[in-house]
Design a protein around this motif. Sequence first.
Motif, PDB file in Angstrom:
ATOM      1  N   LEU A  36     -55.319  69.275 -35.548  1.00 61.33           N
ATOM      2  CA  LEU A  36     -55.074  68.890 -34.157  1.00 61.33           C
ATOM      3  C   LEU A  36     -53.899  69.696 -33.609  1.00 61.33           C
ATOM      4  O   LEU A  36     -52.742  69.297 -33.741  1.00 61.33           O
ATOM      5  N   PRO A  37     -54.150  70.868 -33.002  1.00 57.34           N
ATOM      6  CA  PRO A  37     -53.054  71.660 -32.429  1.00 57.34           C
ATOM      7  C   PRO A  37     -52.511  70.991 -31.167  1.00 57.34           C
ATOM      8  O   PRO A  37     -53.240  70.785 -30.197  1.00 57.34           O
ATOM      9  N   PHE A  38     -51.238  70.650 -31.200  1.00 62.64           N
ATOM     10  CA  PHE A  38     -50.629  69.959 -30.062  1.00 62.64           C
ATOM     11  C   PHE A  38     -50.543  70.845 -28.818  1.00 62.64           C
ATOM     12  O   PHE A  38     -50.332  70.338 -27.715  1.00 62.64           O
ATOM     13  N   ALA A  39     -50.746  72.151 -28.990  1.00 62.32           N
ATOM     14  CA  ALA A  39     -50.642  73.073 -27.853  1.00 62.32           C
ATOM     15  C   ALA A  39     -51.653  72.746 -26.758  1.00 62.32           C
ATOM     16  O   ALA A  39     -51.377  72.968 -25.574  1.00 62.32           O
ATOM     17  N   ILE A  40     -52.816  72.222 -27.144  1.00 67.42           N
ATOM     18  CA  ILE A  40     -53.824  71.930 -26.116  1.00 67.42           C
ATOM     19  C   ILE A  40     -53.371  70.829 -25.175  1.00 67.42           C
ATOM     20  O   ILE A  40     -53.812  70.751 -24.028  1.00 67.42           O
TER      21      ILE A  40
ATOM     22  N   PHE B 146     -51.366  60.676 -40.172  1.00 68.87           N
ATOM     23  CA  PHE B 146     -52.153  61.830 -39.724  1.00 68.87           C
ATOM     24  C   PHE B 146     -51.417  62.602 -38.637  1.00 68.87           C
ATOM     25  O   PHE B 146     -51.294  63.824 -38.689  1.00 68.87           O
ATOM     26  N   LEU B 147     -50.894  61.880 -37.636  1.00 75.40           N
ATOM     27  CA  LEU B 147     -50.157  62.542 -36.557  1.00 75.40           C
ATOM     28  C   LEU B 147     -48.900  63.225 -37.084  1.00 75.40           C
ATOM     29  O   LEU B 147     -48.559  64.335 -36.661  1.00 75.40           O
ATOM     30  N   ALA B 148     -48.219  62.576 -38.030  1.00 68.52           N
ATOM     31  CA  ALA B 148     -47.021  63.185 -38.606  1.00 68.52           C
ATOM     32  C   ALA B 148     -47.362  64.455 -39.377  1.00 68.52           C
ATOM     33  O   ALA B 148     -46.657  65.472 -39.279  1.00 68.52           O
ATOM     34  N   SER B 149     -48.465  64.414 -40.132  1.00 70.10           N
ATOM     35  CA  SER B 149     -48.864  65.599 -40.888  1.00 70.10           C
ATOM     36  C   SER B 149     -49.248  66.744 -39.961  1.00 70.10           C
ATOM     37  O   SER B 149     -48.970  67.915 -40.251  1.00 70.10           O
ATOM     38  N   GLN B 150     -49.859  66.396 -38.825  1.00 71.07           N
ATOM     39  CA  GLN B 150     -50.223  67.432 -37.869  1.00 71.07           C
ATOM     40  C   GLN B 150     -48.981  68.056 -37.223  1.00 71.07           C
ATOM     41  O   GLN B 150     -48.948  69.259 -36.953  1.00 71.07           O
TER      42      GLN B 150
ATOM     43  N   PRO C  21     -56.651  67.498 -45.865  1.00 73.45           N
ATOM     44  CA  PRO C  21     -55.851  66.267 -45.879  1.00 73.45           C
ATOM     45  C   PRO C  21     -55.844  65.556 -44.522  1.00 73.45           C
ATOM     46  O   PRO C  21     -55.876  64.334 -44.452  1.00 73.45           O
ATOM     47  N   GLY C  22     -55.803  66.344 -43.447  1.00 71.10           N
ATOM     48  CA  GLY C  22     -55.855  65.737 -42.120  1.00 71.10           C
ATOM     49  C   GLY C  22     -57.163  65.015 -41.874  1.00 71.10           C
ATOM     50  O   GLY C  22     -57.198  63.913 -41.326  1.00 71.10           O
TER      51      GLY C  22
END
Length: 544
Positions: free
Chosen positions: A264-268, A250-254, A203-204
């Motif tokens: 897209l892991p926000f940890a990076i 897309f950002l909200a789903s991530q 989906p992303g």
Amino acid sequence: MPVHDDRAPVNPWLVLAVLCLGLFMTLLDLTIVNIAIPSIIDGLSATLDQILWVLNAYSLVYAVLLITSGRLGDLLGPRNLFGGGLAVFTVASALSGLAHDPTQLILARAAQGLGAALMSPQSLPIITSLFPPERRGAAFGATGALGGLAVVAGPTLGGLIVTHWGWRWIFYVNLPVGILTLALALLIIPDLRPGRQHRLDLPGVALATTGLFGVVFGLIEGQRYDWGTVWSFISIPMIIGVGVVLLVAFLASQALRQDGEPLLPFAIFHDRNYALMTVVLAAIGFAMLGLFLPLTIYFQSVLGLSALAAGLTIAPQAVAMMFVAPVSGALADRFGGKVVLIPGLTLFAVGMADIAWIAQANSGRWSFLPALILSGVGLGCVWAPVYSIAMRDIEPHLAGVASGVISTVQEVGGVLASAIVGALLQNRLAIALHDRAAVDAAQLPAQFRDSFVSGFSNAAKGGLEVGAGQTGGSLALPPGVPANVTQQLQQLAHDVFTHAFVTAMRPTLVLPIVVVLLAALTCFAIQRRRATATVPAVEEAVTA
């Protein structure tokens, strides 16, 4: 423990050479296509918005699949994805050369983008594994030097091929390089894997792909539809708006998937240096295409240079970059990337500004030499430090996706430049053509003035044609026009196009210059290197 094949210890520099060969092929293809734009426009009777899609079909597919490809590399092994991408890219190059209309070429270029997307994210994890942090600057400097060589070879080799054999052969040249690189990759590159399973966020992928497509389509096609209705109630602003909404979704789903397996892991982005370098690479991707798209057309369609002459004119920039890149990598290793990166970005912006300042409808080709060399030196100081800083403190289990994200961001910068700069160029050119035609029409007999001006005023509605053969010399005239008036009309039409293009190009070039300067300012926030030692992952794999 990483999964690996049972071979003897590898020579990291030999592996780097094979990776660079693959990089060389993709960069060579991109620069060759840029120099051949006017010839492709003439050969396929393509319009400016169609040729933008020839560029963007590649870039858009490439950009939206890079993160997914990085995850696939973690799952299947970066060597295998690299080889698979090479195979797809090589076959698609053959199909590009066989295209007989703009649509076929656009589809073949999209397939090339797929191959490049499979290849590109695999290089950074391999280099990060093979080289310790204190040697990565030199390794990335080597890739920068080879990238410079590709940029040199692209315009010069492409110009030679287009001038003597035609634009189709710019794609066929990829075939022997692709086959050789594929064989070397399977023989030399170790099969390193993290041994961790991943699930793909389909989906992303769908949201990111459709969102980017909507924004880029609207920007490229906007001028053709006068920024209004495309079909029924569907308008250009609506298409762009839907694209933006999908990207936000897309950002909200991530954000909701961060505890699972997000695309897209926000940890990076918790690593400040990595986050800053994504901004810098987006700016460089934007500026590179934002500079060369109008400049390539200018050299051939305004100054009247052949493809070969245009390529040789641009070549000094890449030569300077090729020689500076390895030195800048070594300097970044010794003194820190920050002190190299900020001057490099500034010099690149100053060189671009000089090009915009001195461009005239009758400029000499070598008047651009100092500016091209200066911008080349600046670019040479960018590539090694930016990748070294970005990947320096990234955790090994995030290396694949981090590589995919940073490559995606750079390519999205290029996609947006092609769309935004292309849209701005079309808009400014449409206005400049009308204004210049209105001025020059005063030199014509009264009965020809209105039709002369209206011909240029309506040019954008049918798709602006800016190929080397579209500079006014083939102006369509009604029968019975006296020969002396015909010659005057055609000469004035050429004058209108060349001066209008320069008028439109100047403000267009201001945008990428501003973007690069803003990127240079962000580099002041780069953090110093952590005082921790890191053992490369490949060392464990080879010695276990």
